[in-house]
Scaffold this active site. Structure first.
Site, PDB file in Angstrom:
ATOM      1  N   ASP A 273      21.486  20.515  35.384  1.00 49.01           N
ATOM      2  CA  ASP A 273      22.334  21.124  34.353  1.00 49.01           C
ATOM      3  C   ASP A 273      23.765  21.271  34.873  1.00 49.01           C
ATOM      4  O   ASP A 273      24.738  21.012  34.171  1.00 49.01           O
ATOM      5  CB  ASP A 273      21.766  22.491  33.963  1.00 49.01           C
ATOM      6  CG  ASP A 273      20.290  22.401  33.618  1.00 49.01           C
ATOM      7  OD1 ASP A 273      19.960  21.786  32.596  1.00 49.01           O
ATOM      8  OD2 ASP A 273      19.464  22.917  34.391  1.00 49.01           O
TER       9      ASP A 273
ATOM     10  N   HIS B 145      16.599  27.289  33.036  1.00 48.49           N
ATOM     11  CA  HIS B 145      16.701  25.848  32.774  1.00 48.49           C
ATOM     12  C   HIS B 145      16.034  25.600  31.424  1.00 48.49           C
ATOM     13  O   HIS B 145      14.851  25.237  31.351  1.00 48.49           O
ATOM     14  CB  HIS B 145      16.007  25.043  33.877  1.00 48.49           C
ATOM     15  CG  HIS B 145      15.824  23.597  33.497  1.00 48.49           C
ATOM     16  ND1 HIS B 145      16.859  22.731  33.341  1.00 48.49           N
ATOM     17  CD2 HIS B 145      14.701  22.893  33.208  1.00 48.49           C
ATOM     18  CE1 HIS B 145      16.399  21.539  32.979  1.00 48.49           C
ATOM     19  NE2 HIS B 145      15.090  21.613  32.888  1.00 48.49           N
TER      20      HIS B 145
HETATM   21  P1  NAX Z   1       5.746  12.428  35.164  1.00 49.53           P
HETATM   22  O1  NAX Z   1       4.761  12.823  34.129  1.00 49.53           O
HETATM   23  O2  NAX Z   1       6.244  11.031  35.230  1.00 49.53           O
HETATM   24  O3  NAX Z   1       5.150  12.774  36.611  1.00 49.53           O
HETATM   25  C1  NAX Z   1       4.531  13.982  36.886  1.00 49.53           C
HETATM   26  C2  NAX Z   1       3.498  13.714  37.929  1.00 49.53           C
HETATM   27  O4  NAX Z   1       2.949  14.962  38.349  1.00 49.53           O
HETATM   28  C3  NAX Z   1       2.334  12.854  37.439  1.00 49.53           C
HETATM   29  O5  NAX Z   1       2.193  11.728  38.277  1.00 49.53           O
HETATM   30  C4  NAX Z   1       1.138  13.788  37.523  1.00 49.53           C
HETATM   31  O6  NAX Z   1      -0.059  13.116  37.882  1.00 49.53           O
HETATM   32  C5  NAX Z   1       1.593  14.739  38.609  1.00 49.53           C
HETATM   33  N1  NAX Z   1       0.866  16.017  38.635  1.00 49.53           N
HETATM   34  C6  NAX Z   1       0.348  16.711  37.577  1.00 49.53           C
HETATM   35  N2  NAX Z   1      -0.299  17.789  38.016  1.00 49.53           N
HETATM   36  C7  NAX Z   1      -0.199  17.794  39.355  1.00 49.53           C
HETATM   37  C8  NAX Z   1      -0.688  18.660  40.378  1.00 49.53           C
HETATM   38  N3  NAX Z   1      -1.433  19.726  40.076  1.00 49.53           N
HETATM   39  N4  NAX Z   1      -0.388  18.369  41.647  1.00 49.53           N
HETATM   40  C9  NAX Z   1       0.335  17.288  41.960  1.00 49.53           C
HETATM   41  N5  NAX Z   1       0.821  16.422  41.048  1.00 49.53           N
HETATM   42  C10 NAX Z   1       0.552  16.680  39.765  1.00 49.53           C
HETATM   43  O7  NAX Z   1       6.938  13.473  35.012  1.00 49.53           O
HETATM   44  P2  NAX Z   1       8.422  13.382  35.596  1.00 49.53           P
HETATM   45  O8  NAX Z   1       9.281  12.724  34.621  1.00 49.53           O
HETATM   46  O9  NAX Z   1       8.396  12.897  36.999  1.00 49.53           O
HETATM   47  O10 NAX Z   1       8.811  14.949  35.551  1.00 49.53           O
HETATM   48  C11 NAX Z   1       8.196  15.904  36.392  1.00 49.53           C
HETATM   49  C12 NAX Z   1       8.566  17.311  35.953  1.00 49.53           C
HETATM   50  O11 NAX Z   1       9.965  17.528  36.046  1.00 49.53           O
HETATM   51  C13 NAX Z   1       8.198  17.628  34.495  1.00 49.53           C
HETATM   52  O12 NAX Z   1       7.618  18.923  34.449  1.00 49.53           O
HETATM   53  C14 NAX Z   1       9.541  17.642  33.808  1.00 49.53           C
HETATM   54  O13 NAX Z   1       9.531  18.454  32.641  1.00 49.53           O
HETATM   55  C15 NAX Z   1      10.414  18.205  34.892  1.00 49.53           C
HETATM   56  N6  NAX Z   1      11.861  18.012  34.755  1.00 49.53           N
HETATM   57  C16 NAX Z   1      12.673  19.001  35.208  1.00 49.53           C
HETATM   58  C17 NAX Z   1      14.045  18.917  35.176  1.00 49.53           C
HETATM   59  C18 NAX Z   1      14.910  20.004  35.708  1.00 49.53           C
HETATM   60  O14 NAX Z   1      16.123  19.873  35.617  1.00 49.53           O
HETATM   61  N7  NAX Z   1      14.382  21.115  36.246  1.00 49.53           N
HETATM   62  C19 NAX Z   1      14.708  17.731  34.581  1.00 49.53           C
HETATM   63  C20 NAX Z   1      13.829  16.523  34.536  1.00 49.53           C
HETATM   64  C21 NAX Z   1      12.388  16.785  34.169  1.00 49.53           C
HETATM   65  O15 NAX Z   1      12.307  16.918  32.771  1.00 49.53           O
END
Ligand code: NAX
Length: 327
Positions: free
Chosen positions: A158, A186
């Site tokens: 952000d 956020h």
């Molecule tokens: P993806 O869905 O591509 O990847 C997430 C990964 O986490 C998957 O491979 C899944 O298998 C894994 N996962 C799920 N549960 C798990 C657990 N208990 N232990 C270990 N791994 C686990 O998502 P991606 O685009 O990489 O985003 C990841 C996270 O970042 C999401 O929650 C998303 O909302 C968040 N974001 C946060 C942002 C921020 O500024 N704070 C911005 C970008 C993003 O939206």
């Protein structure tokens, strides 16, 4: 020879990590300090993660001393010095925010407990997975032996978006923009503060000199930028989220530049009226692995109202996860 720094990353087979891991391993995090990656995924994603590890091997990064993968947080987090908690469940159709809080809450109770048990004494934990602030709160509450100031949530993306949009408006290079602050959560309620931001050393709010643009265009566009990226790209921010995650951890571990600060969501000590214990975004400076909330900024009535609204949302989320028994 130096013992490698152990860097744990969760969600390692996801789209953010497809960029993040390569940035970490190539030196954006700690320069040429040797590091060992400890990568956590859920069981069904481990084969895919093996493919990512093949690609890490194929980069031949000289400072990547080792890679361990697994689905057991107690094994993967063992001895971790830095932990980036990226993995979370994305919001699915028909899920509201409290469903998401519940589903992801369980992930962060378990990971908080595991970190409490096995992480290194100097561990620093940054949560990127959404809802990031409240997930960090849950992890912190489930890790009573880790000091509160070792937990943070990502508001650096952000912060970077806010800098870039301001630079565009003023027609300057983004490197001229300093002292940006994102306050609060956020989420769409976050408050990007131009009253203390500087551009080439001058006050940003005065340079912009357009109250309506600030209130009705800039603030909502910064907050909703993630949605705009999804619309354009057909997938949520990944490379920019990875960049923000690695920059945030780098600055925390290594330090912020003199005469500037960054936005980090950290445990409130009551500064600026934010209730103690909430994980809320503040302007911070970092040095030698420690952050300090910048003190003494004057807040006008507009800022106070904006901060109160975003903090109120955090307080509600805290109440919800408390009711669910997650903290
Ligand atoms: P993806 O869905 O591509 O990847 C997430 C990964 O986490 C998957 O491979 C899944 O298998 C894994 N996962 C799920 N549960 C798990 C657990 N208990 N232990 C270990 N791994 C686990 O998502 P991606 O685009 O990489 O985003 C990841 C996270 O970042 C999401 O929650 C998303 O909302 C968040 N974001 C946060 C942002 C921020 O500024 N704070 C911005 C970008 C993003 O939206």
């Amino acid at each position: 020879s130096t013992t490698p720094v152990k860097v744990a990353v969760t969600g390692a087979a996801g789209q953010i990590c497809y960029s993040l891991l390569f940035r970490i391993a190539s030196g954006s995090l700690l320069g040429d300090t040797p590091i060992e990656l400890r990568l956590l995924e859920i069981t069904p994603a481990l084969p895919r993660l093996e493919g990512v590890v093949m690609e890490l091997d194929d980069c031949a990064f000289p400072n990547l001393a080792g890679v361990e993968i697994g689905d057991d947080p107690e094994k993967v987090f063992d001895g971790a010095n830095l932990a980036m908690l990226v993995g979370a469940m994305p919001r699915k159709e028909g899920m509201d925010r409290s469903d998401l809080l519940g589903a992801n809450g369980k992930i962060f109770t378990g990971q908080g407990k595991a970190l409490n048990k096995v992480a290194a004494d100097d561990v620093r934990i940054l949560v990127t997975g959404n809802p990031a602030n409240t997930n960090a709160l849950i992890a912190k509450d489930n890790a009573p032996d880790i000091p509160d100031d070792r937990f943070s949530a990502l508001t650096r993306l952000d912060h970077n978006r806010a800098k870039s949009m301001l630079a565009k408006k003023l027609g300057v290079n983004v490197g001229e923009v300093t002292n940006m602050t994102i306050w609060g959560n956020h989420s769409n309620t976050q408050f990007p503060d131009l009253f203390h931001t500087k551009v080439g050393g001058k006050n940003a709010y005065e340079l912009v000199n357009d109250e309506a643009w600030y209130e009705n265009t800039y603030i909502p566009e910064v907050a909703k930028r993630g949605g705009a990226v999804i619309k354009a790209r057909g997938a949520s921010s990944a490379a920019s989220a990875a960049n923000a995650t690695v920059e945030a951890m780098h600055d925390w571990a290594v330090g912020t530049p003199a005469n500037d600060w960054v936005s980090m969501s950290v445990v409130s000590d009551g500064s600026y009226g934010v209730p103690e214990g909430l994980i809320s975004s503040f302007p911070v400076t970092c040095k030698d692995g420690k952050y300090e909330i910048v003190q003494g900024l004057d807040l006008n009535d507009f800022s106070k109202k904006k901060i109160a609204a975003t903090v109120d949302e955090l307080t509600k989320e805290q109440g919800e996860v408390r009711e669910m028994g997650l903290i």
